[in-house]
Design an enzyme around this catalytic site. Structure first.
Site, mmCIF file in Angstrom:
data_model
loop_
_atom_site.group_PDB
_atom_site.id
_atom_site.type_symbol
_atom_site.label_atom_id
_atom_site.label_comp_id
_atom_site.label_asym_id
_atom_site.label_seq_id
_atom_site.Cartn_x
_atom_site.Cartn_y
_atom_site.Cartn_z
ATOM 1 C CD GLU A 198 -15.355 3.194 -40.738
ATOM 2 O OE1 GLU A 198 -15.253 4.353 -41.159
ATOM 3 O OE2 GLU A 198 -14.384 2.446 -40.565
ATOM 4 C CB THR A 199 -21.624 -0.706 -41.605
ATOM 5 O OG1 THR A 199 -20.665 -1.039 -42.614
ATOM 6 C CG2 THR A 199 -23.007 -0.578 -42.210
#
Length: 157
Positions: A75-76
């Site tokens: 997700e980062t």
């Protein structure tokens, strides 16, 4: 742990975000959670985002890399890509994250590479491939972010 690596940005990204008074490596990082997990974003452009994370400290009770840790890395990286695609006038908000875990990892460093699947005006989707130090696929993820208009003055607050 605690050491900060330098994120490499293409010149057009540096130019696009210049004048906002932001520390881009901090702004396009994993934030406090990623810092606790020692996530490092090493390369950041809308077409390719690369980051690493140690397995040590990010394991589940059986000693394997925690699936949630892989999700944080994915997700980062996908969010950084969506933010860079949207530019300073857009804010990327994750709306869907899908992770498939292929194999367990007990030690070393995992590397994630995010590449765009779709980059539109209102959404951006990235595929993130996480591999171990032997370049074996550990996880495949897909992140879709909604791109919302934002006033750049908000960055200065």
């Amino acid at each position: 742990m605690g050491e900060r690596s330098t994120t490499t940005f293409p010149q057009e990204i540096l130019d696009q975000w210049a004048g906002l008074g932001l520390d881009l490596p901090s702004f396009f990082s994993a934030g406090h959670l990623g810092e606790r997990m020692s996530v490092q974003v090493t390369e950041a452009a809308p077409e390719r985002i690369v980051g690493t994370m140690p397995v040590e400290g990010n394991t589940q009770p059986y000693g394997l890399l925690h699936g949630g840790a892989s999700a944080v890395l994915a997700e980062t990286l996908g969010s950084v890509g969506a933010m860079l695609h949207g530019g300073p006038t857009k804010l990327a908000v994750g709306v869907d994250l899908n992770c498939t875990h292929h194999r367990g990892v007990r030690s070393g460093l995992v590397t994630g590479v995010a590449t765009p699947v779709h980059r539109g005006r209102s959404t951006a989707t990235y595929e993130i491939v996480i591999t171990d130090e032997q370049d074996k696929r550990v996880c495949t993820a897909r992140l879709t972010c909604m791109l919302r208009e934002v006033d750049t003055d908000a960055y200065r607050a």
